[in-house]
Write a protein that holds these residues in place. Sequence first.
Motif, mmCIF file in Angstrom:
data_model
loop_
_atom_site.group_PDB
_atom_site.id
_atom_site.type_symbol
_atom_site.label_atom_id
_atom_site.label_comp_id
_atom_site.label_asym_id
_atom_site.label_seq_id
_atom_site.Cartn_x
_atom_site.Cartn_y
_atom_site.Cartn_z
ATOM 1 N N SER A 1 5.120 7.059 -6.568
ATOM 2 C CA SER A 1 4.370 6.555 -5.401
ATOM 3 C C SER A 1 3.288 5.545 -5.780
ATOM 4 O O SER A 1 3.169 4.500 -5.146
ATOM 5 N N TYR B 1 5.959 2.412 -6.071
ATOM 6 C CA TYR B 1 5.908 2.026 -4.654
ATOM 7 C C TYR B 1 4.678 1.169 -4.331
ATOM 8 O O TYR B 1 4.790 0.026 -3.876
ATOM 9 N N ALA C 1 0.016 -1.300 0.067
ATOM 10 C CA ALA C 1 0.369 -0.074 0.790
ATOM 11 C C ALA C 1 -0.903 0.669 1.199
ATOM 12 O O ALA C 1 -1.890 0.693 0.463
ATOM 13 N N THR D 1 0.319 6.021 3.563
ATOM 14 C CA THR D 1 1.731 5.801 3.238
ATOM 15 C C THR D 1 2.012 6.203 1.793
ATOM 16 O O THR D 1 3.051 6.811 1.490
ATOM 17 N N GLU D 2 1.089 5.869 0.898
ATOM 18 C CA GLU D 2 1.279 6.204 -0.523
ATOM 19 C C GLU D 2 1.359 7.716 -0.725
ATOM 20 O O GLU D 2 2.207 8.214 -1.472
ATOM 21 N N LYS E 1 2.247 9.878 1.538
ATOM 22 C CA LYS E 1 3.503 10.331 2.148
ATOM 23 C C LYS E 1 4.674 10.133 1.177
ATOM 24 O O LYS E 1 5.516 11.017 1.004
ATOM 25 N N VAL E 2 4.706 8.969 0.525
ATOM 26 C CA VAL E 2 5.771 8.691 -0.458
ATOM 27 C C VAL E 2 5.698 9.703 -1.600
ATOM 28 O O VAL E 2 6.720 10.206 -2.085
ATOM 29 N N SER E 3 4.476 10.020 -2.036
ATOM 30 C CA SER E 3 4.289 10.974 -3.121
ATOM 31 C C SER E 3 4.819 12.353 -2.739
ATOM 32 O O SER E 3 5.451 13.041 -3.555
ATOM 33 N N PHE F 1 7.198 13.004 -0.487
ATOM 34 C CA PHE F 1 8.671 12.935 -0.475
ATOM 35 C C PHE F 1 9.225 12.956 -1.902
ATOM 36 O O PHE F 1 10.243 13.581 -2.185
ATOM 37 N N ALA F 2 8.523 12.253 -2.803
ATOM 38 C CA ALA F 2 8.956 12.225 -4.203
ATOM 39 C C ALA F 2 8.888 13.621 -4.822
ATOM 40 O O ALA F 2 9.776 14.017 -5.593
#
Length: 558
Positions: free
Chosen positions: A392, A396, A405, A409-410, A412-414, A416-417
């Motif tokens: 992330s 990302y 970013a 959002t960062e 959120k990506v983390s 999901f990762a």
Amino acid sequence: MNDRFVSRCGAALLALSVPALALAKPAIGEVEKQPLNLHAIVMFFVFVLLTLAITYWAASRTKSASDFYTAGGGITGFQNGLAIAGDYMSAATLLGLTAMMYMQGVDAYIYMLSFFVGWPIILFLMAERLRNLGKFTFADITAYRLNQGKVRTMAAISSLTVVCFYLVAQMVGAGQLIKLLFGLDYNIALFVVGALMMVYVTFGGMVATTWVQIIKACMLLIGGTTVGVLAFSQFGFSFDELTTRAMEVHKLGEKLLNPGSLLADPVTAISLGLGLMFGTAGLPHILMRFFTVTDAKEARKSVLYASGIVAYFFNVIAIMGLCAILIVGQNPQFFEGGEIGGKVIGGGNMIAMHLAQAVGGNLLLGFLSAVAFATILAVVAGLALAGASAISHDLYARVIMKGKASEATEIKVSKFATIGLGIVAVLLGMAFEKMNVAFMVALAFGVAASANFPVLILSMYWKGLTTKGALAGGYLGLFSAVTFVVLSKSVWVDVLGFASPIFPYTQPALFSMPLAFLATILVSKMDSSAEAKAEIEAFEDQYVRAQTGVGAATASAH
């Protein structure tokens, strides 16, 4: 015998130096499922409920990216020292090293001491600069004055390689440990560990991960000390009496306190030592811990506290192993068929647990079993967070979005990762159930020492480092470490089934790390581009910040 012992010790030592049950029992063979241990299951659920409550509390404090990745930089040196020590005091340390001390005496103690050489490197060369230069991941430092996109991509790839291989070793180890200690099925263990890991990291971030480590470290210290004191008290707390009596009954006799098999294969021993020493200083989940403290002074303190705690615990284990020679080794109830000196019930890794039962009954056995499994949970949470942050924050936010970013959002990506890493870890744990995963540990260390450490230390200390040099050294270190491990006996013979290995040693660091340093320096020296000149000039600014901390990330206000 010597060769086999060295390879076994190598696997045990690798498991030590990382937060892992990473040896996943390769030295002992298949573990046997034991009767259902209700004490252990109840105590483990108490630990889980406590850590879930902490995660709920941590979730309310995790508002920003800084909170999620580094607990807002608000962890004290003592707390962080306990958490780092928790990373080192793994279930493999407790089970594998007690068994090794029981079997080999002082050789095991020398192994316990050997990776300590890595601590001065982190303390004197890295801790302060890591805290002053970094924000969330060690790629922040390597990419500080270099090309952000290219260097972060390389750092993220090597970090994910280390994290994924450790995670698989952890998951296989968790399954085997559950079978050994709790009497539950392998797949149940994988799902429990995977699910709890996702919950800790996704909701609580670094705050929850740190406190899970601290609680686990305290439980392990209490459990180990209790067993050690109760066992040692049977010999009047006299080390002389303990060792004299142990030498009288042990198969090694007076050689119990003499170094024995360490030099059977000196090349592997040196390579292993280099891997432990410099690999420790290149492990992403260990480096990440230095960004959680308030300032550089606390970073140095955390290394000192961790060193003291780990040193104490290793001495406890040494006492436990020696006491077990007399208390467990001379008691027929711990051997199959009641035959003293025969096969230990549950396999060699049960020595510490048998000792706990002998001196404290089923209650102490249950507590120590629950602690051993809690250890794995704490460790995989740290690994998952390090992997998720590489995806992330480095890939990302910095490479794909080029720093544009939003924090929300960062994060959120983390998250999901983290879920993705958890699912991958469970699936790979199932796939590797029957395989000896010791090579994964060797690979993780080889990559950390060869791909991460050279570029990281040169970026801190060498003005002449350029982007092209860093990429050449990082990728060559990664590729050569992986190649040497694949061509070694661990994979080429044991996994792929070939008759003999192409690369004759099991540890790659002695060969892959010098290659990485050489490539980094040579390519940097040959790079005369305008970009390279600008990167070299930018070192002065980096040096001032590394020394003074001016402009460094500060703790979040809560």
